[in-house]
Motif scaffolding. Structure first.
Motif, PDB file in Angstrom:
ATOM      1  N   GLN A 152       0.828  -1.206   0.000  1.00 27.41           N
ATOM      2  CA  GLN A 152       0.000   0.000   0.000  1.00 27.41           C
ATOM      3  C   GLN A 152       0.866   1.262   0.000  1.00 27.41           C
ATOM      4  N   GLU A 153       1.898   1.258   0.840  1.00 25.26           N
ATOM      5  CA  GLU A 153       2.807   2.395   0.898  1.00 25.26           C
ATOM      6  C   GLU A 153       3.601   2.526  -0.414  1.00 25.26           C
ATOM      7  N   ARG A 154       3.913   1.401  -1.021  1.00 23.35           N
ATOM      8  CA  ARG A 154       4.655   1.404  -2.274  1.00 23.35           C
ATOM      9  C   ARG A 154       3.854   2.082  -3.389  1.00 23.35           C
ATOM     10  N   LEU A 155       2.545   1.785  -3.455  1.00 21.46           N
ATOM     11  CA  LEU A 155       1.694   2.428  -4.461  1.00 21.46           C
ATOM     12  C   LEU A 155       1.641   3.938  -4.267  1.00 21.46           C
ATOM     13  N   LEU A 156       1.552   4.374  -3.011  1.00 24.09           N
ATOM     14  CA  LEU A 156       1.522   5.802  -2.716  1.00 24.09           C
ATOM     15  C   LEU A 156       2.829   6.474  -3.138  1.00 24.09           C
ATOM     16  N   ARG A 157       3.950   5.843  -2.779  1.00 26.86           N
ATOM     17  CA  ARG A 157       5.249   6.423  -3.133  1.00 26.86           C
ATOM     18  C   ARG A 157       5.464   6.432  -4.650  1.00 26.86           C
ATOM     19  N   ARG A 158       4.927   5.405  -5.325  1.00 25.79           N
ATOM     20  CA  ARG A 158       5.066   5.359  -6.785  1.00 25.79           C
ATOM     21  C   ARG A 158       4.301   6.505  -7.442  1.00 25.79           C
ATOM     22  N   SER A 159       3.116   6.808  -6.944  1.00 24.60           N
ATOM     23  CA  SER A 159       2.330   7.909  -7.516  1.00 24.60           C
ATOM     24  C   SER A 159       3.042   9.251  -7.314  1.00 24.60           C
ATOM     25  N   ILE A 160       3.669   9.419  -6.139  1.00 25.14           N
ATOM     26  CA  ILE A 160       4.423  10.651  -5.880  1.00 25.14           C
ATOM     27  C   ILE A 160       5.624  10.745  -6.816  1.00 25.14           C
ATOM     28  N   PHE A 161       6.325   9.621  -6.972  1.00 27.51           N
ATOM     29  CA  PHE A 161       7.474   9.602  -7.878  1.00 27.51           C
ATOM     30  C   PHE A 161       7.059   9.913  -9.309  1.00 27.51           C
ATOM     31  N   LYS A 162       5.971   9.302  -9.790  1.00 27.07           N
ATOM     32  CA  LYS A 162       5.526   9.516 -11.162  1.00 27.07           C
ATOM     33  C   LYS A 162       5.134  10.971 -11.396  1.00 27.07           C
ATOM     34  N   ARG A 163       4.552  11.618 -10.399  1.00 25.96           N
ATOM     35  CA  ARG A 163       4.177  13.023 -10.530  1.00 25.96           C
ATOM     36  C   ARG A 163       5.415  13.900 -10.690  1.00 25.96           C
TER      37      ARG A 163
END
Length: 407
Positions: free
Chosen positions: A327-338
Protein backbone atom coordinates in the motif's frame (compact mmCIF):
# COMPACT_ATOMS: atom_id res chain seq x y z
CA UNK A 1 39.87 12.75 -18.03
CA UNK A 2 41.76 13.23 -14.75
CA UNK A 3 45.52 12.88 -14.42
CA UNK A 4 46.96 10.10 -12.29
CA UNK A 5 50.49 9.39 -11.09
CA UNK A 6 53.16 7.52 -13.06
CA UNK A 7 52.53 9.48 -16.26
CA UNK A 8 49.05 8.07 -16.85
CA UNK A 9 45.58 9.50 -17.37
CA UNK A 10 42.18 7.93 -16.79
CA UNK A 11 39.42 7.67 -19.35
CA UNK A 12 35.96 7.81 -17.84
CA UNK A 13 33.49 5.26 -19.24
CA UNK A 14 29.72 5.54 -19.00
CA UNK A 15 27.48 2.58 -19.87
CA UNK A 16 23.67 2.58 -20.07
CA UNK A 17 20.59 1.25 -21.84
CA UNK A 18 18.49 4.34 -22.59
CA UNK A 19 15.34 2.37 -23.43
CA UNK A 20 14.74 4.49 -26.57
CA UNK A 21 13.88 7.41 -24.29
CA UNK A 22 14.15 10.88 -25.81
CA UNK A 23 14.30 12.57 -22.41
CA UNK A 24 16.96 10.17 -21.12
CA UNK A 25 19.04 10.97 -24.21
CA UNK A 26 18.73 14.70 -23.58
CA UNK A 27 19.72 14.23 -19.95
CA UNK A 28 22.78 12.10 -20.81
CA UNK A 29 25.38 14.91 -21.38
CA UNK A 30 24.59 16.35 -17.94
CA UNK A 31 25.02 13.14 -15.99
CA UNK A 32 28.36 13.79 -14.31
CA UNK A 33 29.09 12.21 -10.94
CA UNK A 34 32.70 12.38 -9.78
CA UNK A 35 34.11 12.69 -13.31
CA UNK A 36 33.10 13.78 -16.80
CA UNK A 37 32.72 10.71 -19.02
CA UNK A 38 34.99 10.44 -22.06
CA UNK A 39 33.44 7.36 -23.68
CA UNK A 40 29.82 6.17 -23.72
CA UNK A 41 28.72 2.57 -24.35
CA UNK A 42 25.00 2.89 -25.08
CA UNK A 43 22.26 0.40 -25.84
CA UNK A 44 18.81 1.21 -27.23
CA UNK A 45 19.44 4.93 -27.91
CA UNK A 46 16.66 7.24 -29.04
CA UNK A 47 16.00 6.76 -32.76
CA UNK A 48 14.02 8.94 -35.16
CA UNK A 49 13.62 8.42 -38.91
CA UNK A 50 15.84 5.33 -38.71
CA UNK A 51 18.83 7.12 -37.21
CA UNK A 52 20.15 7.88 -33.75
CA UNK A 53 19.34 11.46 -32.72
CA UNK A 54 19.51 13.63 -29.63
CA UNK A 55 23.23 13.37 -28.83
CA UNK A 56 25.54 16.42 -29.12
CA UNK A 57 26.99 17.17 -32.57
CA UNK A 58 30.46 17.57 -31.04
CA UNK A 59 30.59 13.89 -30.04
CA UNK A 60 32.06 11.19 -32.26
CA UNK A 61 29.17 8.73 -32.64
CA UNK A 62 29.28 5.27 -34.17
CA UNK A 63 26.01 3.46 -34.74
CA UNK A 64 24.17 1.82 -37.58
CA UNK A 65 20.90 3.28 -38.84
CA UNK A 66 18.18 2.18 -36.41
CA UNK A 67 21.00 0.66 -34.34
CA UNK A 68 20.49 -0.72 -30.86
CA UNK A 69 24.17 -0.49 -29.85
CA UNK A 70 26.29 2.65 -29.97
CA UNK A 71 29.70 4.01 -28.99
CA UNK A 72 30.07 7.76 -28.46
CA UNK A 73 33.29 9.62 -27.65
CA UNK A 74 33.00 12.95 -25.88
CA UNK A 75 36.72 13.68 -25.38
CA UNK A 76 38.07 15.52 -28.43
CA UNK A 77 41.61 14.29 -27.72
CA UNK A 78 40.56 10.69 -28.36
CA UNK A 79 40.49 9.66 -32.01
CA UNK A 80 38.23 6.86 -33.16
CA UNK A 81 38.65 4.09 -35.72
CA UNK A 82 35.53 2.11 -36.65
CA UNK A 83 36.23 -1.64 -36.81
CA UNK A 84 32.70 -3.06 -36.99
CA UNK A 85 29.28 -1.39 -36.92
CA UNK A 86 26.10 -3.47 -37.00
CA UNK A 87 22.69 -3.09 -35.42
CA UNK A 88 23.54 -4.84 -32.15
CA UNK A 89 27.38 -4.84 -32.07
CA UNK A 90 29.74 -1.87 -32.42
CA UNK A 91 33.52 -2.34 -32.20
CA UNK A 92 35.88 0.66 -32.26
CA UNK A 93 39.51 1.43 -31.52
CA UNK A 94 40.19 4.43 -29.27
CA UNK A 95 43.43 6.20 -30.20
CA UNK A 96 45.34 8.72 -28.10
CA UNK A 97 49.10 9.14 -28.23
CA UNK A 98 50.61 5.65 -28.26
CA UNK A 99 47.42 4.12 -26.84
CA UNK A 100 45.10 1.95 -28.91
CA UNK A 101 42.24 0.37 -26.98
CA UNK A 102 39.40 -1.67 -28.47
CA UNK A 103 35.92 -1.24 -26.96
CA UNK A 104 32.72 -3.10 -27.76
CA UNK A 105 29.11 -2.08 -27.18
CA UNK A 106 26.58 -4.91 -27.48
CA UNK A 107 22.83 -5.39 -27.11
CA UNK A 108 21.17 -8.83 -26.98
CA UNK A 109 17.35 -8.58 -27.09
CA UNK A 110 15.38 -10.68 -24.57
CA UNK A 111 13.67 -12.64 -27.35
CA UNK A 112 16.85 -13.57 -29.24
CA UNK A 113 18.51 -16.96 -28.92
CA UNK A 114 21.43 -16.24 -26.61
CA UNK A 115 23.75 -18.90 -28.05
CA UNK A 116 23.31 -17.48 -31.55
CA UNK A 117 24.02 -13.96 -30.29
CA UNK A 118 27.25 -15.08 -28.61
CA UNK A 119 28.29 -16.95 -31.76
CA UNK A 120 27.83 -13.74 -33.77
CA UNK A 121 29.94 -11.80 -31.25
CA UNK A 122 32.71 -14.40 -31.40
CA UNK A 123 32.67 -14.33 -35.19
CA UNK A 124 32.99 -10.54 -35.26
CA UNK A 125 35.93 -10.54 -32.82
CA UNK A 126 37.64 -13.40 -34.70
CA UNK A 127 37.31 -11.64 -38.07
CA UNK A 128 38.81 -8.48 -36.59
CA UNK A 129 41.55 -10.47 -34.80
CA UNK A 130 40.75 -8.66 -31.55
CA UNK A 131 42.48 -10.09 -28.48
CA UNK A 132 42.37 -7.26 -25.90
CA UNK A 133 39.16 -5.31 -25.45
CA UNK A 134 36.62 -3.82 -23.06
CA UNK A 135 33.00 -4.88 -23.60
CA UNK A 136 29.91 -3.32 -22.11
CA UNK A 137 26.29 -4.00 -22.86
CA UNK A 138 22.82 -5.19 -22.03
CA UNK A 139 22.94 -8.96 -22.57
CA UNK A 140 19.59 -9.85 -20.93
CA UNK A 141 21.21 -12.81 -19.18
CA UNK A 142 21.66 -13.56 -15.49
CA UNK A 143 24.33 -15.44 -13.58
CA UNK A 144 25.76 -15.49 -10.07
CA UNK A 145 29.10 -14.27 -11.48
CA UNK A 146 27.65 -10.76 -11.99
CA UNK A 147 24.55 -10.76 -9.79
CA UNK A 148 22.78 -12.60 -6.95
CA UNK A 149 21.11 -15.92 -7.55
CA UNK A 150 17.47 -15.58 -8.71
CA UNK A 151 16.13 -19.14 -8.89
CA UNK A 152 12.80 -18.30 -10.58
CA UNK A 153 14.18 -16.58 -13.69
CA UNK A 154 13.21 -17.79 -17.15
CA UNK A 155 15.37 -20.35 -18.93
CA UNK A 156 15.95 -17.90 -21.82
CA UNK A 157 17.69 -15.56 -19.35
CA UNK A 158 20.25 -18.12 -18.23
CA UNK A 159 23.78 -16.78 -18.67
CA UNK A 160 25.45 -20.07 -19.47
CA UNK A 161 26.29 -19.13 -23.06
CA UNK A 162 27.94 -15.89 -21.95
CA UNK A 163 29.86 -17.63 -19.14
CA UNK A 164 31.24 -20.11 -21.72
CA UNK A 165 32.35 -17.13 -23.85
CA UNK A 166 34.11 -15.53 -20.86
CA UNK A 167 35.90 -18.75 -19.90
CA UNK A 168 36.85 -19.63 -23.47
CA UNK A 169 38.61 -16.30 -24.05
CA UNK A 170 40.00 -15.96 -20.51
CA UNK A 171 38.11 -12.72 -19.86
CA UNK A 172 37.50 -10.87 -16.60
CA UNK A 173 34.11 -9.76 -15.28
CA UNK A 174 34.17 -6.20 -13.90
CA UNK A 175 30.70 -6.28 -12.32
CA UNK A 176 30.33 -6.55 -8.56
CA UNK A 177 27.73 -9.29 -7.84
CA UNK A 178 26.74 -7.42 -4.66
CA UNK A 179 26.05 -4.12 -6.42
CA UNK A 180 22.71 -2.42 -6.87
CA UNK A 181 20.52 -4.00 -9.55
CA UNK A 182 21.27 -2.87 -13.10
CA UNK A 183 17.61 -3.18 -14.15
CA UNK A 184 14.50 -2.52 -12.08
CA UNK A 185 10.78 -2.09 -12.70
CA UNK A 186 7.70 -2.24 -10.50
CA UNK A 187 7.58 -5.98 -11.23
CA UNK A 188 11.07 -6.77 -10.00
CA UNK A 189 14.78 -6.26 -10.54
CA UNK A 190 17.69 -8.06 -12.16
CA UNK A 191 21.38 -7.87 -13.08
CA UNK A 192 21.50 -8.05 -16.90
CA UNK A 193 23.95 -5.23 -17.82
CA UNK A 194 27.57 -6.34 -17.78
CA UNK A 195 31.10 -5.03 -18.22
CA UNK A 196 33.99 -7.37 -19.04
CA UNK A 197 37.55 -7.02 -20.29
CA UNK A 198 40.48 -9.10 -21.43
CA UNK A 199 42.96 -10.19 -18.78
CA UNK A 200 45.67 -7.68 -19.80
CA UNK A 201 43.30 -4.70 -19.40
CA UNK A 202 41.60 -5.81 -16.20
CA UNK A 203 44.17 -4.24 -13.84
CA UNK A 204 43.72 -0.83 -15.52
CA UNK A 205 40.00 -0.63 -14.73
CA UNK A 206 38.82 0.90 -11.46
CA UNK A 207 35.87 2.53 -9.68
CA UNK A 208 33.13 0.44 -11.34
CA UNK A 209 29.85 1.75 -9.90
CA UNK A 210 26.09 1.49 -10.42
CA UNK A 211 23.88 4.60 -10.28
CA UNK A 212 20.10 4.53 -10.49
CA UNK A 213 18.52 6.27 -13.50
CA UNK A 214 15.31 8.28 -13.60
CA UNK A 215 14.10 7.89 -17.20
CA UNK A 216 15.29 4.37 -17.93
CA UNK A 217 14.62 1.10 -16.12
CA UNK A 218 18.34 0.38 -16.49
CA UNK A 219 20.94 1.85 -14.14
CA UNK A 220 24.02 3.77 -15.23
CA UNK A 221 27.32 1.91 -15.00
CA UNK A 222 30.53 3.92 -14.82
CA UNK A 223 34.21 3.08 -14.45
CA UNK A 224 37.70 4.44 -15.14
CA UNK A 225 40.39 3.05 -17.41
CA UNK A 226 44.05 4.05 -16.98
CA UNK A 227 46.17 4.69 -20.08
CA UNK A 228 49.67 6.05 -20.60
CA UNK A 229 49.51 9.80 -21.19
CA UNK A 230 50.82 11.23 -24.42
CA UNK A 231 50.12 13.76 -27.12
CA UNK A 232 46.94 12.96 -29.08
CA UNK A 233 47.47 11.73 -32.62
CA UNK A 234 45.73 12.93 -35.74
CA UNK A 235 44.46 16.45 -36.32
CA UNK A 236 43.93 17.41 -32.69
CA UNK A 237 45.85 20.72 -32.87
CA UNK A 238 44.57 23.13 -35.53
CA UNK A 239 46.27 26.48 -36.05
CA UNK A 240 45.00 28.91 -38.66
CA UNK A 241 47.24 30.36 -41.37
CA UNK A 242 46.95 33.78 -39.74
CA UNK A 243 48.30 32.44 -36.44
CA UNK A 244 51.10 30.58 -38.20
CA UNK A 245 52.08 33.80 -39.99
CA UNK A 246 52.07 35.73 -36.69
CA UNK A 247 54.11 32.97 -35.03
CA UNK A 248 56.69 33.18 -37.82
CA UNK A 249 57.03 36.94 -37.42
CA UNK A 250 57.47 36.67 -33.64
CA UNK A 251 60.18 34.00 -33.96
CA UNK A 252 61.96 35.87 -36.74
CA UNK A 253 62.00 39.07 -34.71
CA UNK A 254 63.28 37.27 -31.62
CA UNK A 255 66.17 35.48 -33.35
CA UNK A 256 67.19 38.35 -35.62
CA UNK A 257 69.66 39.52 -32.96
CA UNK A 258 70.25 36.13 -31.29
CA UNK A 259 73.82 35.74 -32.62
CA UNK A 260 74.80 39.18 -31.36
CA UNK A 261 73.29 38.46 -27.93
CA UNK A 262 75.16 35.14 -27.65
CA UNK A 263 78.48 36.83 -28.50
CA UNK A 264 77.95 39.25 -25.61
CA UNK A 265 77.59 36.44 -23.04
CA UNK A 266 80.73 36.32 -20.85
CA UNK A 267 79.65 34.53 -17.68
CA UNK A 268 77.52 31.61 -16.59
CA UNK A 269 75.04 34.03 -15.04
CA UNK A 270 74.66 35.85 -18.37
CA UNK A 271 73.93 32.53 -20.10
CA UNK A 272 71.32 31.54 -17.50
CA UNK A 273 69.62 34.93 -17.87
CA UNK A 274 69.50 34.56 -21.66
CA UNK A 275 68.07 31.02 -21.43
CA UNK A 276 65.45 32.24 -18.95
CA UNK A 277 64.36 35.03 -21.32
CA UNK A 278 64.20 32.52 -24.21
CA UNK A 279 62.06 30.14 -22.14
CA UNK A 280 59.65 32.94 -21.20
CA UNK A 281 59.45 33.96 -24.87
CA UNK A 282 58.58 30.40 -25.99
CA UNK A 283 55.90 30.10 -23.29
CA UNK A 284 54.32 33.42 -24.21
CA UNK A 285 54.28 32.54 -27.93
CA UNK A 286 52.62 29.20 -27.21
CA UNK A 287 49.89 30.85 -25.13
CA UNK A 288 49.21 33.49 -27.79
CA UNK A 289 49.08 31.16 -30.80
CA UNK A 290 47.75 27.83 -29.53
CA UNK A 291 43.95 27.41 -29.76
CA UNK A 292 42.06 27.51 -26.51
CA UNK A 293 41.10 24.07 -25.23
CA UNK A 294 37.39 23.78 -24.77
CA UNK A 295 36.23 22.51 -21.41
CA UNK A 296 33.47 19.96 -20.91
CA UNK A 297 30.45 22.25 -20.78
CA UNK A 298 26.88 21.39 -19.97
CA UNK A 299 24.13 22.21 -22.44
CA UNK A 300 23.07 25.88 -22.16
CA UNK A 301 19.52 25.12 -21.06
CA UNK A 302 20.56 23.06 -18.03
CA UNK A 303 20.08 25.17 -14.90
CA UNK A 304 19.82 24.96 -11.12
CA UNK A 305 16.08 24.21 -11.22
CA UNK A 306 16.66 21.13 -13.39
CA UNK A 307 19.51 19.95 -11.18
CA UNK A 308 17.31 20.15 -8.06
CA UNK A 309 14.39 18.42 -9.79
CA UNK A 310 16.68 15.63 -11.03
CA UNK A 311 17.99 14.93 -7.52
CA UNK A 312 14.48 15.05 -6.09
CA UNK A 313 13.12 12.64 -8.72
CA UNK A 314 15.98 10.18 -8.24
CA UNK A 315 15.49 10.23 -4.46
CA UNK A 316 11.75 9.59 -4.79
CA UNK A 317 12.36 6.69 -7.17
CA UNK A 318 14.85 5.15 -4.78
CA UNK A 319 12.39 5.42 -1.88
CA UNK A 320 9.56 3.91 -3.92
CA UNK A 321 11.68 0.98 -5.14
CA UNK A 322 12.96 0.18 -1.65
CA UNK A 323 9.51 0.16 -0.05
CA UNK A 324 8.27 -3.34 0.93
CA UNK A 325 4.71 -2.48 2.04
CA UNK A 326 2.38 -2.80 -0.99
CA UNK A 327 0.00 0.00 0.00
CA UNK A 328 2.81 2.40 0.90
CA UNK A 329 4.66 1.40 -2.27
CA UNK A 330 1.69 2.43 -4.46
CA UNK A 331 1.52 5.80 -2.72
CA UNK A 332 5.25 6.42 -3.13
CA UNK A 333 5.07 5.36 -6.78
CA UNK A 334 2.33 7.91 -7.52
CA UNK A 335 4.42 10.65 -5.88
CA UNK A 336 7.47 9.60 -7.88
CA UNK A 337 5.53 9.52 -11.16
CA UNK A 338 4.18 13.02 -10.53
CA UNK A 339 7.66 14.45 -9.96
CA UNK A 340 9.06 12.43 -12.89
CA UNK A 341 6.43 13.96 -15.20
CA UNK A 342 7.39 17.42 -13.97
CA UNK A 343 11.08 16.67 -14.62
CA UNK A 344 10.32 15.50 -18.17
CA UNK A 345 8.23 18.61 -18.80
CA UNK A 346 11.03 20.89 -17.57
CA UNK A 347 13.61 19.22 -19.81
CA UNK A 348 11.39 19.41 -22.90
CA UNK A 349 10.30 23.00 -22.40
CA UNK A 350 13.71 24.39 -21.44
CA UNK A 351 15.56 22.60 -24.26
CA UNK A 352 12.93 23.66 -26.81
CA UNK A 353 12.96 27.27 -25.65
CA UNK A 354 16.77 27.37 -25.76
CA UNK A 355 16.83 25.94 -29.29
CA UNK A 356 14.21 28.41 -30.54
CA UNK A 357 16.18 31.29 -29.05
CA UNK A 358 19.37 30.02 -30.74
CA UNK A 359 17.60 29.72 -34.12
CA UNK A 360 16.28 33.28 -33.91
CA UNK A 361 19.71 34.59 -32.92
CA UNK A 362 21.55 32.79 -35.73
CA UNK A 363 19.06 33.38 -38.54
CA UNK A 364 18.78 37.10 -37.76
CA UNK A 365 22.21 37.62 -39.32
CA UNK A 366 22.43 34.66 -41.71
CA UNK A 367 19.39 32.58 -42.72
CA UNK A 368 21.70 29.81 -43.95
CA UNK A 369 23.47 29.30 -40.64
CA UNK A 370 23.22 26.33 -38.25
CA UNK A 371 19.39 25.81 -38.34
CA UNK A 372 19.46 25.57 -42.15
CA UNK A 373 22.43 23.16 -42.08
CA UNK A 374 20.71 21.02 -39.43
CA UNK A 375 17.54 20.82 -41.51
CA UNK A 376 19.41 19.91 -44.70
CA UNK A 377 21.88 17.53 -43.02
CA UNK A 378 24.90 19.63 -43.97
CA UNK A 379 26.44 19.98 -40.52
CA UNK A 380 30.12 19.20 -40.15
CA UNK A 381 30.59 15.73 -38.68
CA UNK A 382 33.37 14.72 -36.32
CA UNK A 383 36.27 12.87 -37.92
CA UNK A 384 36.12 9.09 -37.55
CA UNK A 385 38.78 6.87 -39.11
CA UNK A 386 37.71 3.75 -40.97
CA UNK A 387 39.49 0.54 -41.88
CA UNK A 388 40.02 -0.60 -45.48
CA UNK A 389 40.93 -3.89 -47.09
CA UNK A 390 44.56 -4.40 -48.06
CA UNK A 391 45.86 -6.20 -51.16
CA UNK A 392 45.27 -9.57 -49.47
CA UNK A 393 41.61 -8.70 -48.86
CA UNK A 394 42.08 -8.36 -45.08
CA UNK A 395 40.83 -5.40 -43.05
CA UNK A 396 43.49 -3.10 -41.66
CA UNK A 397 43.92 -2.95 -37.88
CA UNK A 398 45.52 0.47 -37.35
CA UNK A 399 45.93 3.89 -38.91
CA UNK A 400 49.45 3.01 -40.11
CA UNK A 401 48.17 -0.10 -41.87
CA UNK A 402 45.33 1.91 -43.42
CA UNK A 403 47.73 4.54 -44.74
CA UNK A 404 49.99 1.83 -46.19
CA UNK A 405 47.01 0.13 -47.86
CA UNK A 406 45.77 3.28 -49.61
CA UNK A 407 49.15 4.78 -50.49
Amino acid sequence: MPNTPNNTVEWGFFQVNLGRSKVATKELPNLISNFTPDIYLIQEPYVGKNKVIGLPLSWKILAKEDGRALVAVRNKDINVMARHVSRDIVVVDLLSGANQTTVVSIYIPPSRNKSNAIMELEEVLANLDVKNFILGGDINMRNVLWGPDIPDHRASEDGGAFVDFVLKHNLRIINNPNSLSTFETKNGKSWIDITISSRDLFSKISDWTVTKCVFSDHSYLSFKFAVVSGAPIGLGLRISKRKIYRLGNLVAEKFRHAEEELNQIKTKRDLETWVQRLTEFIQSVCKRTAPAKAAHLRVPWWDHELEIQRKKTRALRFRYQRCKNDQERLLRRSIFKREEAKYKWLIKTKSRKSFEKLCVLLTSTNPFDLPYRLATGKTKKQMIFNTVRDERGLKTKSIDETISAIS
